[in-house]
Motif scaffolding. Structure first.
Motif, PDB file in Angstrom:
ATOM      1  N   PHE A 116       0.831  -1.202   0.000  1.00  9.32           N
ATOM      2  CA  PHE A 116       0.000   0.000   0.000  1.00  9.32           C
ATOM      3  C   PHE A 116       0.869   1.257   0.000  1.00  9.32           C
ATOM      4  O   PHE A 116       0.654   2.176  -0.786  1.00  9.32           O
ATOM      5  CB  PHE A 116      -0.919  -0.003   1.231  1.00  9.32           C
ATOM      6  CG  PHE A 116      -1.864   1.157   1.269  1.00  9.32           C
ATOM      7  CD1 PHE A 116      -3.125   1.041   0.715  1.00  9.32           C
ATOM      8  CD2 PHE A 116      -1.495   2.356   1.850  1.00  9.32           C
ATOM      9  CE1 PHE A 116      -4.006   2.122   0.735  1.00  9.32           C
ATOM     10  CE2 PHE A 116      -2.363   3.436   1.861  1.00  9.32           C
ATOM     11  CZ  PHE A 116      -3.626   3.315   1.307  1.00  9.32           C
ATOM     12  N   ALA A 117       1.872   1.275   0.870  1.00 10.16           N
ATOM     13  CA  ALA A 117       2.709   2.471   0.995  1.00 10.16           C
ATOM     14  C   ALA A 117       3.491   2.734  -0.290  1.00 10.16           C
ATOM     15  O   ALA A 117       3.576   3.872  -0.759  1.00 10.16           O
ATOM     16  CB  ALA A 117       3.674   2.320   2.170  1.00 10.16           C
ATOM     17  N   PHE A 118       4.040   1.682  -0.878  1.00 12.65           N
ATOM     18  CA  PHE A 118       4.794   1.854  -2.120  1.00 12.65           C
ATOM     19  C   PHE A 118       3.867   2.350  -3.235  1.00 12.65           C
ATOM     20  O   PHE A 118       4.224   3.255  -3.997  1.00 12.65           O
ATOM     21  CB  PHE A 118       5.444   0.527  -2.527  1.00 12.65           C
ATOM     22  CG  PHE A 118       6.783   0.275  -1.879  1.00 12.65           C
ATOM     23  CD1 PHE A 118       7.067   0.722  -0.603  1.00 12.65           C
ATOM     24  CD2 PHE A 118       7.779  -0.418  -2.555  1.00 12.65           C
ATOM     25  CE1 PHE A 118       8.307   0.483  -0.012  1.00 12.65           C
ATOM     26  CE2 PHE A 118       9.024  -0.656  -1.981  1.00 12.65           C
ATOM     27  CZ  PHE A 118       9.278  -0.205  -0.705  1.00 12.65           C
ATOM     28  N   ALA A 119       2.676   1.767  -3.341  1.00  8.54           N
ATOM     29  CA  ALA A 119       1.736   2.176  -4.380  1.00  8.54           C
ATOM     30  C   ALA A 119       1.306   3.630  -4.173  1.00  8.54           C
ATOM     31  O   ALA A 119       1.203   4.410  -5.128  1.00  8.54           O
ATOM     32  CB  ALA A 119       0.517   1.259  -4.383  1.00  8.54           C
ATOM     33  N   PHE A 120       1.058   3.980  -2.924  1.00 11.36           N
ATOM     34  CA  PHE A 120       0.648   5.340  -2.610  1.00 11.36           C
ATOM     35  C   PHE A 120       1.709   6.352  -3.032  1.00 11.36           C
ATOM     36  O   PHE A 120       1.412   7.352  -3.684  1.00 11.36           O
ATOM     37  CB  PHE A 120       0.382   5.457  -1.098  1.00 11.36           C
ATOM     38  CG  PHE A 120      -0.352   6.696  -0.697  1.00 11.36           C
ATOM     39  CD1 PHE A 120      -1.734   6.698  -0.659  1.00 11.36           C
ATOM     40  CD2 PHE A 120       0.333   7.845  -0.359  1.00 11.36           C
ATOM     41  CE1 PHE A 120      -2.421   7.851  -0.290  1.00 11.36           C
ATOM     42  CE2 PHE A 120      -0.349   8.997   0.005  1.00 11.36           C
ATOM     43  CZ  PHE A 120      -1.727   8.999   0.040  1.00 11.36           C
ATOM     44  N   SER A 121       2.951   6.063  -2.693  1.00  8.42           N
ATOM     45  CA  SER A 121       4.025   7.000  -3.059  1.00  8.42           C
ATOM     46  C   SER A 121       4.174   7.082  -4.582  1.00  8.42           C
ATOM     47  O   SER A 121       4.428   8.153  -5.131  1.00  8.42           O
ATOM     48  CB  SER A 121       5.348   6.587  -2.411  1.00  8.42           C
ATOM     49  OG  SER A 121       5.923   5.485  -3.089  1.00  8.42           O
TER      50      SER A 121
END
Lengths: 209, 209, 209
Positions: C16-21
């Motif tokens: 989630f965090a990687f996709a968000f960034s």
């Protein structure tokens, strides 16, 4: 003309169109003759090679079947040396490119399914087959991939792969689902170019891209 | 000194030269120490990794054999910290880079053939082995690959792979065809740099590339 | 809450965090809605796909497991449409990104080892898993990968993969070595962002990057 022959013919026409568009773009970016041949080949076969690597079909067809290289080289030479050809082929290339987009999406999804992937993964790889070459082209030519911000492109490929795979699950006949997939992709893409349709964006496109 | 030992030695010398050139380029683009090590490794081993993925030789030799990383890291550290080394090595690096180009093309084509690929595909993968690292370097450093527009480079690699594979078909002895392939590649590349030979281009090279 | 469940949860949180960034970065570069979804997916899953190709685990998990695409799409939609979410999630995303970095490094190294690779190669592939997505993001967005010149990033991933693999050789218990690996990676990265630590560089960063 059997359907299989027609399919092969469209596959080669799509390869030609993709290579032609790659060569035209590479030509204006200062690449030399050999670099243009390389970029044309990568645009035409790059998406299929990425798909084949992901499904474990090695060596990838684009590399092991010499006809793809022959077709892409022919397209590149025509794009390089003949201004008349470039002008006369402008419309056919847009047409073939749109046809090739749908066809690569359909054939890519079929191949992934044949190698045992799930429906969702096959749709994804169908789209990758269709847009991978164009993304590699723009990476090599040092610009943000047009496919990710231009007129509806990847979405049209996704639609084609989706119809092919889920039409199969819905027991549509093979001919029908492929015909519908190609028609939807072509219509989406053609209308998007014709009326300059865009998906929503949130920032102006930077000048240098 | 057996031929096999010589071959290994040249392979390592080519790895060193490719890594060195990658580190020098990365250094001037504002990468940090670790980024320079990464780029050096990718330039030295990237082409071979791409080839190994395409022929199904996993894990790729560049990743599984620690000596490649050791050599590329050594080259990168030397390129980073010593101005004297950079200046003294300028000529040897051009020489080794040209030798490495031919050697990577020859060894890449041989490996592809050993994995059962056709002659045409082996030539193609030999060239990919030789130029892949340089293309990845320029993609990472955000510029149009110099290899696709500079002095005859990919063409020299293609020539070496071609001679190696079709010399084999013509039943030349193994030593001879490799020697001829390396010599032709080296001569082509050396003369191209010396006399600034270029293949034809159709547009001026953009300033920012 | 079993450790395995916790591990999965962290894996998804990192995705989630990687996709968000990735979506936040793509949004500011003029990509359209679909392009942002694509970039988010590539940032979240690209590193794992590259690892799986290198170890021969095809089809790659990021492609065959639909949950990764669902998570990355959710993150992208949230990043696209809600300014409040973007602001509220700024801190959690930095935290999850740092956690995800270590976790991807650890899980990538474990998977490589499970596929029979050597210790050195497993450490290398652990790092590739963690930083590959970010490198692909910056290639697509046409800039020099921030990871190669920014605050300590790839080095933190390397540390995590190293501790995981060599802690195993040193017969540390599985829980301990993973906990230490994650803690070291997180601390390194958090402190680097907090105090703007950089590894040495040799040239000013070009403006256009």
């Amino acid at each position: 003309m059997t359907p299989h022959f027609l399919f092969n013919l469209l596959d080669f026409a799509g390869t030609f169109a993709f290579a032609f568009s790659g060569a035209v773009a590479a030509r204006t970016r200062g690449l030399d003759v050999f670099g243009i041949l390389v970029v044309a080949f990568i645009v035409a076969c790059g998406g299929g090679v990425l798909r084949d690597l992901c499904i474990g079909a090695v060596p990838p067809a684009g590399i092991s079947d010499w006809r793809y290289m022959a077709i892409s080289s022919t397209a590149a030479v025509m794009a390089m040396y003949s201004r008349i050809v470039r002008e006369r082929l402008e419309l056919p290339v847009v047409l073939f490119d749109s046809l090739g987009l749908g066809l690569f999406a359909v054939s890519g999804a079929q191949k992934a399914l044949a190698y045992g992937l799930t429906n969702e993964a096959s749709v994804l790889l169908g789209m990758l087959t269709a847009v991978g070459g164009g993304i590699l082209r723009d990476i090599l030519l040092n610009r943000v991939p047009a496919i990710l911000k231009g007129q509806i492109y990847a979405l049209a490929a996704l639609a084609a792969a989706f119809i092919e795979i889920y039409g199969r699950s819905a027991l549509w006949s093979s001919d029908w689902r492929t015909a519908v997939a190609l028609a939807v992709c072509f219509a989406l893409r053609f209308l998007a170019v014709r009326y300059d349709w865009h998906l929503p964006r949130f920032a102006s496109v930077a000048d240098d891209d």
